[in-house]
Design a protein around this motif. Structure first.
Motif, PDB file in Angstrom:
ATOM      1  N   THR A 323      29.126  44.924  39.587  1.00  0.00           N
ATOM      2  CA  THR A 323      29.018  46.014  38.410  1.00  0.00           C
ATOM      3  C   THR A 323      27.794  45.926  37.712  1.00  0.00           C
ATOM      4  OG1 THR A 323      31.509  45.968  38.209  1.00  0.00           O
ATOM      5  CG2 THR A 323      30.030  46.896  36.296  1.00  0.00           C
ATOM      6  N   THR A 324      27.404  44.650  37.286  1.00  0.00           N
ATOM      7  CA  THR A 324      25.959  44.700  36.590  1.00  0.00           C
ATOM      8  C   THR A 324      24.786  44.959  37.498  1.00  0.00           C
ATOM      9  OG1 THR A 324      26.800  42.928  34.933  1.00  0.00           O
ATOM     10  CG2 THR A 324      24.612  42.996  35.285  1.00  0.00           C
ATOM     11  N   TYR A 325      24.997  44.523  38.530  1.00  0.00           N
ATOM     12  CA  TYR A 325      23.814  44.700  39.830  1.00  0.00           C
ATOM     13  C   TYR A 325      23.540  46.332  39.824  1.00  0.00           C
ATOM     14  CZ  TYR A 325      21.323  45.020  44.043  1.00  0.00           C
ATOM     15  OH  TYR A 325      20.455  45.229  44.942  1.00  0.00           O
ATOM     16  N   GLU A 326      24.717  46.903  40.202  1.00  0.00           N
ATOM     17  CA  GLU A 326      24.625  48.446  40.450  1.00  0.00           C
ATOM     18  C   GLU A 326      24.530  49.107  39.432  1.00  0.00           C
ATOM     19  OE1 GLU A 326      28.459  49.184  42.139  1.00  0.00           O
ATOM     20  OE2 GLU A 326      27.962  48.518  44.143  1.00  0.00           O
ATOM     21  N   GLU A 327      24.778  48.798  38.243  1.00  0.00           N
ATOM     22  CA  GLU A 327      24.357  49.595  36.742  1.00  0.00           C
ATOM     23  C   GLU A 327      22.864  49.282  36.425  1.00  0.00           C
ATOM     24  OE1 GLU A 327      25.827  51.394  34.523  1.00  0.00           O
ATOM     25  OE2 GLU A 327      27.974  51.400  35.541  1.00  0.00           O
ATOM     26  N   ALA A 328      22.349  48.123  36.834  1.00  0.00           N
ATOM     27  CA  ALA A 328      20.874  48.227  36.559  1.00  0.00           C
ATOM     28  C   ALA A 328      20.169  48.754  37.756  1.00  0.00           C
ATOM     29  CB  ALA A 328      20.684  46.422  36.917  1.00  0.00           C
ATOM     30  N   LEU A 329      20.671  48.589  39.041  1.00  0.00           N
ATOM     31  CA  LEU A 329      20.057  49.400  40.052  1.00  0.00           C
ATOM     32  C   LEU A 329      19.686  50.765  39.703  1.00  0.00           C
ATOM     33  CD1 LEU A 329      18.732  48.374  42.929  1.00  0.00           C
ATOM     34  CD2 LEU A 329      21.037  49.195  43.664  1.00  0.00           C
ATOM     35  N   ALA A 330      20.742  51.531  38.956  1.00  0.00           N
ATOM     36  CA  ALA A 330      20.872  52.951  38.730  1.00  0.00           C
ATOM     37  C   ALA A 330      19.614  53.247  37.888  1.00  0.00           C
ATOM     38  CB  ALA A 330      22.048  53.159  38.129  1.00  0.00           C
ATOM     39  N   GLN A 331      19.147  52.392  37.223  1.00  0.00           N
ATOM     40  CA  GLN A 331      17.942  52.544  36.144  1.00  0.00           C
ATOM     41  C   GLN A 331      16.711  51.712  36.751  1.00  0.00           C
ATOM     42  OE1 GLN A 331      19.078  52.008  31.798  1.00  0.00           O
ATOM     43  NE2 GLN A 331      21.084  51.179  32.671  1.00  0.00           N
ATOM     44  N   ASP A 332      16.691  51.620  38.027  1.00  0.00           N
ATOM     45  CA  ASP A 332      15.522  50.821  38.476  1.00  0.00           C
ATOM     46  C   ASP A 332      15.178  49.548  38.065  1.00  0.00           C
ATOM     47  OD1 ASP A 332      13.459  50.662  40.631  1.00  0.00           O
ATOM     48  OD2 ASP A 332      11.990  51.498  39.260  1.00  0.00           O
ATOM     49  N   ILE A 333      16.073  48.966  37.673  1.00  0.00           N
ATOM     50  CA  ILE A 333      15.948  47.471  37.218  1.00  0.00           C
ATOM     51  C   ILE A 333      16.611  46.453  38.155  1.00  0.00           C
ATOM     52  CG2 ILE A 333      16.907  45.979  35.375  1.00  0.00           C
ATOM     53  CD1 ILE A 333      17.328  48.362  33.493  1.00  0.00           C
ATOM     54  N   ASP A 334      15.590  45.501  38.300  1.00  0.00           N
ATOM     55  CA  ASP A 334      15.955  44.121  39.175  1.00  0.00           C
ATOM     56  C   ASP A 334      16.575  43.166  38.209  1.00  0.00           C
ATOM     57  OD1 ASP A 334      16.142  41.949  40.845  1.00  0.00           O
ATOM     58  OD2 ASP A 334      13.982  41.960  41.515  1.00  0.00           O
ATOM     59  N   ILE A 335      17.849  43.222  37.720  1.00  0.00           N
ATOM     60  CA  ILE A 335      18.455  42.465  36.733  1.00  0.00           C
ATOM     61  C   ILE A 335      18.468  41.003  37.080  1.00  0.00           C
ATOM     62  CG2 ILE A 335      20.745  42.807  37.498  1.00  0.00           C
ATOM     63  CD1 ILE A 335      19.402  42.911  33.821  1.00  0.00           C
ATOM     64  N   TYR A 336      18.558  40.659  38.487  1.00  0.00           N
ATOM     65  CA  TYR A 336      18.888  39.427  38.735  1.00  0.00           C
ATOM     66  C   TYR A 336      17.549  38.642  39.275  1.00  0.00           C
ATOM     67  CZ  TYR A 336      23.682  40.284  38.640  1.00  0.00           C
ATOM     68  OH  TYR A 336      25.071  40.796  37.854  1.00  0.00           O
ATOM     69  N   ARG A 337      16.441  39.243  39.083  1.00  0.00           N
ATOM     70  CA  ARG A 337      15.044  38.982  39.444  1.00  0.00           C
ATOM     71  C   ARG A 337      15.099  38.329  41.220  1.00  0.00           C
ATOM     72  NH1 ARG A 337      11.575  38.547  35.111  1.00  0.00           N
ATOM     73  NH2 ARG A 337      10.304  37.423  36.272  1.00  0.00           N
ATOM     74  N   LEU A 338      15.667  39.200  41.887  1.00  0.00           N
ATOM     75  CA  LEU A 338      15.559  39.037  43.133  1.00  0.00           C
ATOM     76  C   LEU A 338      14.097  39.124  43.888  1.00  0.00           C
ATOM     77  CD1 LEU A 338      18.903  40.996  44.259  1.00  0.00           C
ATOM     78  CD2 LEU A 338      18.500  38.481  43.571  1.00  0.00           C
ATOM     79  N   SER A 339      13.485  39.896  43.168  1.00  0.00           N
ATOM     80  CA  SER A 339      11.888  39.921  43.670  1.00  0.00           C
ATOM     81  C   SER A 339      11.186  38.496  43.476  1.00  0.00           C
ATOM     82  CB  SER A 339      11.214  41.343  42.836  1.00  0.00           C
ATOM     83  OG  SER A 339      11.873  42.411  43.014  1.00  0.00           O
ATOM     84  N   GLU A 340      11.587  38.061  42.344  1.00  0.00           N
ATOM     85  CA  GLU A 340      10.927  36.741  41.984  1.00  0.00           C
ATOM     86  C   GLU A 340      11.350  35.642  43.074  1.00  0.00           C
ATOM     87  OE1 GLU A 340      10.257  33.448  38.511  1.00  0.00           O
ATOM     88  OE2 GLU A 340      11.608  35.228  38.379  1.00  0.00           O
ATOM     89  N   GLN A 341      12.595  35.736  43.474  1.00  0.00           N
ATOM     90  CA  GLN A 341      13.396  35.027  44.518  1.00  0.00           C
ATOM     91  C   GLN A 341      12.509  34.879  45.785  1.00  0.00           C
ATOM     92  OE1 GLN A 341      15.846  32.594  44.070  1.00  0.00           O
ATOM     93  NE2 GLN A 341      15.815  33.051  41.851  1.00  0.00           N
ATOM     94  N   LEU A 342      12.285  35.913  46.321  1.00  0.00           N
ATOM     95  CA  LEU A 342      11.491  36.120  47.627  1.00  0.00           C
ATOM     96  C   LEU A 342      10.124  35.703  47.291  1.00  0.00           C
ATOM     97  CD1 LEU A 342      11.448  37.027  50.169  1.00  0.00           C
ATOM     98  CD2 LEU A 342      10.585  39.443  49.424  1.00  0.00           C
ATOM     99  N   TYR A 343       9.474  35.841  46.290  1.00  0.00           N
ATOM    100  CA  TYR A 343       8.058  35.487  45.911  1.00  0.00           C
ATOM    101  C   TYR A 343       8.113  34.083  45.881  1.00  0.00           C
ATOM    102  CZ  TYR A 343       3.916  34.842  43.006  1.00  0.00           C
ATOM    103  OH  TYR A 343       2.785  34.248  42.449  1.00  0.00           O
ATOM    104  N   ARG A 344       8.919  33.230  45.139  1.00  0.00           N
ATOM    105  CA  ARG A 344       8.840  31.933  45.191  1.00  0.00           C
ATOM    106  C   ARG A 344       8.901  31.236  46.662  1.00  0.00           C
ATOM    107  NH1 ARG A 344       6.438  31.259  40.676  1.00  0.00           N
ATOM    108  NH2 ARG A 344       7.332  32.227  38.829  1.00  0.00           N
ATOM    109  N   LYS A 345      10.038  31.941  47.441  1.00  0.00           N
ATOM    110  CA  LYS A 345      10.595  31.208  48.599  1.00  0.00           C
ATOM    111  C   LYS A 345       9.724  31.763  49.949  1.00  0.00           C
ATOM    112  CE  LYS A 345      14.591  30.131  46.398  1.00  0.00           C
ATOM    113  NZ  LYS A 345      16.178  30.498  46.151  1.00  0.00           N
TER     114      LYS A 345
END
Length: 389
Positions: A323-345
């Protein structure tokens, strides 16, 4: 004669010593504890909370009724085209030197975070030599002045208030993770260049004998990016955040024991461990999330099995995360910082996919969400009711 020469040279040397003659005495200064910043009609509107340290010891002692004339704090207000201009206008009405070394927190209004206003404010505050990186940061839609004038429960010292020290209650519940200036700068400088700032509201759950009491409460986050304000996630839509990082000390989930009944059960969740694994296939990336936690059962009305409780916890935690992920996605928010996870790994893939520090996300970007309940503790009792019906 020789002794006289030594004595005169000693006196001359002492006259050259500076000592502490240029130091301002502590009682002749005002101490800033909180700073509120709004932005209206092209002007910055600031609220400066000056704390009265003469009343701190009184309000922390056993005396619940400090002298009525010894106010714990006063709030000044001023406007200006820049933050500095507003402060200088306020200085004109202050009769002592202002010390900023004890600045504990800053509250932003929604308008102050829009159009990169907050970035300018952060830069101004951090450039001043007396401020530190440990200043707590909040946002609100309530009147800032009202928040700054709220006294803690039982008239405790402002230095131990929820805003002044949000870690006081972290062991009871970590619904929203506190953010200081250091976290804020790191979050905005590194992928995904977004950071969630605790959202504060005025809470009226407490009452005193003669009037209704007020206190502050954390009810969600306001998400700030390097390009400005993104939006709010409040109340239930923000609940999933606490299960997606290892810094949550304690939280709770409440669910029905049976869909056909009205009996509810609340369980306490602790020792949350989260692992997020980026999976790259054909230049597309998805994320596998593994959440491990322990649960403790609180009071319930009927006998229930450990298997049933475990199943309900897994279902509820999954629902809150999605629910939190989809609500954030609707506002173009990467709430769980998944972009950073890919950046680090896998920085090579991140460089191919990123745009302005973020990678494209969809509702299916979390391809796997596994919740493991390591332990279900029954407290002092077994999984049966205390009183037999």
């Amino acid at each position: 004669m020789k002794k006289k020469i030594i004595l005169l040279s000693g006196l001359a040397t002492s006259l050259l010593l500076s000592g502490c003659w240029d130091v301002t005495e502590p009682q002749r200064m005002y101490y800033v504890d909180g700073l509120g910043i709004d932005y209206k009609e092209g002007q910055y509107e600031i609220y400066l909370q000056l704390i009265n340290f003469t009343n701190v010891a009184t309000s922390e002692s056993s005396n619940p009724n400090p002298h009525p004339q010894a106010a714990q704090a006063e709030v000044g207000q001023s406007k200006g085209k820049t933050l500095e201009e507003a402060l200088f206008k306020l200085f004109r009405s202050i009769d002592q030197k202002v010390f900023w070394g004890h600045l504990t927190y800053i509250i932003f209004s929604k308008e102050a975070m829009q159009d990169k206003n907050a970035l300018s404010i952060l830069d101004s505050v951090l450039r001043y030599r007396e401020t530190r990186y440990q200043i707590w940061t909040y946002c609100t839609e309530d009147p800032i002045k009202d928040i700054l004038l709220i006294m803690p429960i039982l008239n405790k010292s402002l230095t131990s208030s929820k805003l002044g020290n949000p870690l006081n209650t972290a062991d009871q519940e970590t619904f929203i993770e506190p953010v200081n200036f250091r976290n804020l700068v790191i979050g905005l400088n590194e992928p995904n260049h977004e950071i969630g700032i605790p959202y504060v509201t005025i809470n009226k759950n407490w009452e005193m004998a003669k009037q209704q009491g007020q206190d502050t409460a954390f009810m969600g986050v306001g998400v700030l990016s390097k390009d400005g304000f993104k939006g709010f996630l409040k109340n239930d839509t923000a609940r999933g955040m606490q299960w997606m990082h290892n810094r949550t000390h304690r939280g709770e989930v409440t669910f029905k024991l049976d869909d056909n009944e009205t009996d509810y059960l609340t369980t306490t969740l602790e020792k949350i461990k989260v692992a997020i694994k980026p999976v790259v296939k054909n230049n597309q990336v998805t994320f596998e999330v593994d959440v491990k936690l322990n649960a403790t059962v609180n009071g319930f009305k009927r006998n229930v099995s450990e298997k049933e409780i475990r199943k309900k916890i897994i279902k509820e935690v999954k629902k809150e995360i999605i629910t939190t992920y989809e609500e954030a996605l609707a506002q173009d928010i990467d709430i769980y910082r998944l972009s950073e996870q890919l950046y680090r790994k896998n920085v090579k893939v991140w460089k191919k996919l990123e745009k302005d520090g973020k990678i494209p996300l969809t509702s299916s970007s979390i391809s796997k969400l596994k919740i493991d309940v390591n332990q279900v503790n029954s407290g002092r009792k077994i999984f049966t009711g205390t009183i037999n019906e």
